[in-house]
Design a protein around this motif. Sequence first.
Motif, PDB file in Angstrom:
ATOM      1  N   SER A 101     -38.009  21.677 -12.854  1.00 38.52           N
ATOM      2  CA  SER A 101     -38.525  22.715 -13.746  1.00 38.52           C
ATOM      3  C   SER A 101     -39.563  23.555 -13.015  1.00 38.52           C
ATOM      4  O   SER A 101     -40.581  23.029 -12.543  1.00 38.52           O
ATOM      5  CB  SER A 101     -39.169  22.066 -14.974  1.00 38.52           C
ATOM      6  OG  SER A 101     -39.825  23.021 -15.776  1.00 38.52           O
ATOM      7  N   ARG A 157     -33.365  24.612 -11.526  1.00 33.73           N
ATOM      8  CA  ARG A 157     -32.942  24.090 -12.828  1.00 33.73           C
ATOM      9  C   ARG A 157     -31.638  23.315 -12.727  1.00 33.73           C
ATOM     10  O   ARG A 157     -31.439  22.328 -13.453  1.00 33.73           O
ATOM     11  CB  ARG A 157     -32.804  25.237 -13.837  1.00 33.73           C
ATOM     12  CG  ARG A 157     -34.133  25.799 -14.326  1.00 33.73           C
ATOM     13  CD  ARG A 157     -33.931  26.724 -15.508  1.00 33.73           C
ATOM     14  NE  ARG A 157     -33.118  27.888 -15.160  1.00 33.73           N
ATOM     15  CZ  ARG A 157     -33.619  29.013 -14.638  1.00 33.73           C
ATOM     16  NH1 ARG A 157     -34.913  29.114 -14.394  1.00 33.73           N
ATOM     17  NH2 ARG A 157     -32.816  30.030 -14.372  1.00 33.73           N
ATOM     18  N   ASP A 204     -42.618  25.461 -12.558  1.00 34.24           N
ATOM     19  CA  ASP A 204     -43.853  25.498 -13.332  1.00 34.24           C
ATOM     20  C   ASP A 204     -44.703  26.734 -13.056  1.00 34.24           C
ATOM     21  O   ASP A 204     -45.396  27.218 -13.953  1.00 34.24           O
ATOM     22  CB  ASP A 204     -44.686  24.244 -13.030  1.00 34.24           C
ATOM     23  CG  ASP A 204     -44.005  22.972 -13.493  1.00 34.24           C
ATOM     24  OD1 ASP A 204     -43.786  22.836 -14.705  1.00 34.24           O
ATOM     25  OD2 ASP A 204     -43.675  22.128 -12.639  1.00 34.24           O
ATOM     26  N   THR A 226     -41.448  20.622 -11.075  1.00 28.78           N
ATOM     27  CA  THR A 226     -41.557  19.201 -11.387  1.00 28.78           C
ATOM     28  C   THR A 226     -40.176  18.644 -11.701  1.00 28.78           C
ATOM     29  O   THR A 226     -39.408  19.241 -12.461  1.00 28.78           O
ATOM     30  CB  THR A 226     -42.483  18.975 -12.600  1.00 28.78           C
ATOM     31  OG1 THR A 226     -43.738  19.609 -12.350  1.00 28.78           O
ATOM     32  CG2 THR A 226     -42.700  17.484 -12.838  1.00 28.78           C
ATOM     33  N   LYS A 227     -39.873  17.502 -11.127  1.00 28.49           N
ATOM     34  CA  LYS A 227     -38.590  16.869 -11.405  1.00 28.49           C
ATOM     35  C   LYS A 227     -38.625  16.196 -12.767  1.00 28.49           C
ATOM     36  O   LYS A 227     -39.589  15.502 -13.118  1.00 28.49           O
ATOM     37  CB  LYS A 227     -38.258  15.833 -10.331  1.00 28.49           C
ATOM     38  CG  LYS A 227     -36.883  15.192 -10.517  1.00 28.49           C
ATOM     39  CD  LYS A 227     -36.541  14.264  -9.381  1.00 28.49           C
ATOM     40  CE  LYS A 227     -35.189  13.595  -9.618  1.00 28.49           C
ATOM     41  NZ  LYS A 227     -34.817  12.684  -8.507  1.00 28.49           N
ATOM     42  N   ALA A 228     -37.571  16.377 -13.524  1.00 31.02           N
ATOM     43  CA  ALA A 228     -37.494  15.805 -14.869  1.00 31.02           C
ATOM     44  C   ALA A 228     -37.483  14.280 -14.813  1.00 31.02           C
ATOM     45  O   ALA A 228     -36.968  13.670 -13.862  1.00 31.02           O
ATOM     46  CB  ALA A 228     -36.232  16.293 -15.570  1.00 31.02           C
ATOM     47  N   ASN A 229     -38.060  13.654 -15.811  1.00 30.23           N
ATOM     48  CA  ASN A 229     -38.012  12.204 -15.925  1.00 30.23           C
ATOM     49  C   ASN A 229     -36.615  11.767 -16.339  1.00 30.23           C
ATOM     50  O   ASN A 229     -35.939  12.425 -17.127  1.00 30.23           O
ATOM     51  CB  ASN A 229     -39.027  11.718 -16.959  1.00 30.23           C
ATOM     52  CG  ASN A 229     -40.446  11.779 -16.439  1.00 30.23           C
ATOM     53  OD1 ASN A 229     -40.740  11.243 -15.370  1.00 30.23           O
ATOM     54  ND2 ASN A 229     -41.322  12.430 -17.171  1.00 30.23           N
ATOM     55  N   VAL A 230     -36.190  10.636 -15.782  1.00 28.17           N
ATOM     56  CA  VAL A 230     -34.867  10.086 -16.101  1.00 28.17           C
ATOM     57  C   VAL A 230     -35.030   8.604 -16.380  1.00 28.17           C
ATOM     58  O   VAL A 230     -36.126   8.062 -16.379  1.00 28.17           O
ATOM     59  CB  VAL A 230     -33.875  10.306 -14.940  1.00 28.17           C
ATOM     60  CG1 VAL A 230     -33.580  11.784 -14.784  1.00 28.17           C
ATOM     61  CG2 VAL A 230     -34.432   9.741 -13.638  1.00 28.17           C
ATOM     62  N   PRO A 265     -38.658  10.795 -10.303  1.00 33.22           N
ATOM     63  CA  PRO A 265     -38.832  11.501 -11.575  1.00 33.22           C
ATOM     64  C   PRO A 265     -40.312  11.813 -11.784  1.00 33.22           C
ATOM     65  O   PRO A 265     -41.182  10.981 -11.567  1.00 33.22           O
ATOM     66  CB  PRO A 265     -38.331  10.482 -12.603  1.00 33.22           C
ATOM     67  CG  PRO A 265     -37.387   9.616 -11.840  1.00 33.22           C
ATOM     68  CD  PRO A 265     -37.946   9.512 -10.459  1.00 33.22           C
ATOM     69  N   GLY A 266     -40.600  13.039 -12.170  1.00 31.49           N
ATOM     70  CA  GLY A 266     -41.975  13.487 -12.315  1.00 31.49           C
ATOM     71  C   GLY A 266     -42.603  13.945 -11.015  1.00 31.49           C
ATOM     72  O   GLY A 266     -43.761  14.386 -11.009  1.00 31.49           O
ATOM     73  N   ARG A 271     -32.465  19.613 -12.000  1.00 33.67           N
ATOM     74  CA  ARG A 271     -33.479  18.940 -12.817  1.00 33.67           C
ATOM     75  C   ARG A 271     -34.897  19.187 -12.316  1.00 33.67           C
ATOM     76  O   ARG A 271     -35.780  18.344 -12.487  1.00 33.67           O
ATOM     77  CB  ARG A 271     -33.194  17.442 -12.908  1.00 33.67           C
ATOM     78  CG  ARG A 271     -31.887  17.084 -13.612  1.00 33.67           C
ATOM     79  CD  ARG A 271     -31.752  15.608 -13.795  1.00 33.67           C
ATOM     80  NE  ARG A 271     -31.810  14.905 -12.513  1.00 33.67           N
ATOM     81  CZ  ARG A 271     -31.960  13.597 -12.390  1.00 33.67           C
ATOM     82  NH1 ARG A 271     -32.102  12.853 -13.465  1.00 33.67           N
ATOM     83  NH2 ARG A 271     -31.985  13.036 -11.207  1.00 33.67           N
TER      84      ARG A 271
END
Length: 288
Positions: free
Chosen positions: A201, A196, A203, A255-259, A143-144, A199
């Motif tokens: 995004s 998307r 940028d 960027t990968k979303a935080n989970v 994540p991130g 997960r």
Amino acid sequence: MTIDNEIYDRLGGTWWDEDNPLNVLHGSFTPGRLAYFREVLERTGRDPAGLRALDIGCGGGFLAEEFARLGCQVVGVDPSRVSIATARRHATSSGLKIEYIVASGECLPLESAFFDLAYCCDVLEHVADVELVIRESARVLKPGGLYLFDTINHTATSQIFAISLLQKWRLTRVIDTDLHNWDMFITPSELGAHLRRHRLSLDEVVGLGPRASLARLLRYYVQQRRGRITFGELSRRMNVGQVDRTDISYMGYATKANVTDTDRGTATDISTATATDTTSAPTSPASS
């Protein structure tokens, strides 16, 4: 049109030889891509030293070696056993510790949520299932984590340049085989939709292409076809890097979303992220 991905086995033993057509991807493509990727790392506050990096479709190891020199712990995967063997030999001779695995981007034998960054260059326009490659890339990222990429846009301009100029016209084509299929090229919006769904995004997207003029490019291609310059020299004269236009090729990052913490994974060493490749000796220096 069926693209000739078997070329990476036929010519994969000499990726680093400037007379190999595959070396076109090194002379200015490698420094052009790396300059942008380093700027992204700096802009996003990431020190490359110690980052776990995955090179998806590593070929002979051009970018893998550059990221290793930046201090990253690099794993490179590629479906071509010949290319992987070449990458291993060159890394060893260069004193670099890189883990190389024979595997495809559609099925990565790697732990989930392990890598700080993954990059996929000159790959997405060659695969049969882009969605699956993106899904696997997202799966192995923390994540991130950052996903760096470049690919060829699906435009009339890219058809002229990448298909007609580089592949079809006798005086200017780089090699006498079909490396690309225009129908497999991907627009930024199409790529963004894939990202998307998993997960990631999107940028930024920027142009990637030759900075030499069209007249000079035509002259260089003719010189190479006549044996006056090597493929490596052709690439350097193309002066590939970040450009204002995206209608031929583009690069960027997501960027990968935080989970939640339950999805983060628990690995502590890069060797634990890789599945053993029992059929593709020799062992790479990173696993010894």
